[in-house]
Design an enzyme around this catalytic site. Structure first.
Site, PDB file in Angstrom:
ATOM      1  N   SER A 161       0.842  -1.199   0.000  1.00 34.82           N
ATOM      2  CA  SER A 161       0.000   0.000   0.000  1.00 34.82           C
ATOM      3  C   SER A 161       0.870   1.240   0.000  1.00 34.82           C
ATOM      4  CB  SER A 161      -0.888   0.002   1.248  1.00 34.82           C
ATOM      5  OG  SER A 161      -1.506   1.258   1.437  1.00 34.82           O
ATOM      6  N   TYR A 187      -0.392   0.500  10.557  1.00 40.46           N
ATOM      7  CA  TYR A 187      -0.659  -0.039   9.220  1.00 40.46           C
ATOM      8  C   TYR A 187       0.459   0.345   8.252  1.00 40.46           C
ATOM      9  CZ  TYR A 187      -2.924  -0.916   4.745  1.00 40.46           C
ATOM     10  OH  TYR A 187      -3.208  -1.361   3.469  1.00 40.46           O
TER      11      TYR A 187
END
Length: 292
Positions: A161, A187
């Protein structure tokens, strides 16, 4: 990686997984897709199965996996899509999966992941996002290394990501034991670990013919992409002849991404995710945590 040698392909952000693999014959090749019952996982598996691959959906929820497999078989005509239980937060589950695998593995797609969860920990005390997105997949790939080497030209695809741009690894507190827990930072850190893993795995495994690359699939809702479009770069790296022999790279929109320029748009790959020293250190830390 230099900007003048970035890899391009005929495909774009709007290409679908089916378009990327059209004309490619994967008959006799074996693939594992983690998170294979998720929308993007299903489309990744569907494209590979349609091209003839023998696909295994590695899933936490085997009933959801069964439904996904039936859907893929109905739409592709594949004879079989296998289902195997896999909980990436559970070391025993990962070990059972790798021990059960027999024969070569040509394509391993790290598609499963968790995103910006509340603070949760595994029984070992590991922060959940780091445990699932990095450590679980690290244990899976290293446990399957022999099968990947046996395939002679295997590909490992790590779905990451652009969140990695905001979060270098904090080696002093990877598990958020002393700093306040921040789900966004946790994250992002797990996704930085993805890129570092891919680079180090390729350095270590290239002589075995194993290519390892990372990608940013892009958001489906915010980016107005269908799951089939979001799966395209995964399928490109898993199966396309356009990237044959390519490893240690970071892709977006079916092409290699440039280095991120601070202050610019949130695209590309961050320098901190390409640091070979950090990659080697993360590899050893991961081995130590897993007791390998």
């Amino acid at each position: 990686m230099s900007e003048s040698t970035l890899i391009t392909t005929p495909f774009t952000a709007r290409s679908t997984a089916a378009e990327v693999v059209a004309g490619t014959d994967l008959l006799g090749r074996f693939a594992v897709v983690t998170g294979g019952a998720s929308p993007v996982g299903i489309e990744t598996a569907r494209a590979l199965a349609a091209a003839g691959a023998d696909v295994t959906l590695a899933v936490r929820d085997t009933e959801a996996g069964r439904r996904a497999a039936e859907d893929i078989i109905d739409t592709t005509g594949a004879r079989e899509v296998r289902i195997a239980p896999l909980d990436l937060a559970d070391r025993a589950s990962v070990a059972a999966f790798t021990a059960a695998w027999q024969g070569p593995l040509h394509m391993l797609v790290h598609n499963a992941g968790v995103r910006q969860t509340p603070e949760r920990r595994t029984p070992e005390g590991w922060e959940l996002q780091f445990a699932v997105n990095h450590l679980g997949h690290f244990a899976l790939a290293t446990g399957l290394r022999g099968a990947l080497a046996e395939a002679d030209g295997a590909r490992v695809v790590v779905v990451g990501s652009d969140a990695h741009l905001r979060a270098p690894l904090d080696f002093g507190d990877l598990q958020f034991r002393t700093r306040p827990y921040d789900p966004v930072a946790a994250y992002g850190q797990s996704r930085t670990a993805d890129v570092l893993f891919a680079g180090e795995a390729y350095r270590r495994w290239a002589d075995d013919g194993i290519a390892v690359n990372t990608l940013d699939a892009g958001a489906t809702e915010a980016g107005h992409r269908t799951p089939a479009q979001a799966a395209a770069t995964s399928v490109l790296l898993a199966a396309s002849p356009h990237v044959e022999g390519v490893g240690g790279r970071y892709f977006q929109d079916c092409a290699e991404a440039p280095r991120y320029v601070p202050g610019g748009p949130l695209r590309g790959v961050a320098p901190h995710a390409l640091d070979p020293g950090a990659a080697a250190r993360l590899w050893q830390v991961s081995l130590d945590l897993l007791g390998a």
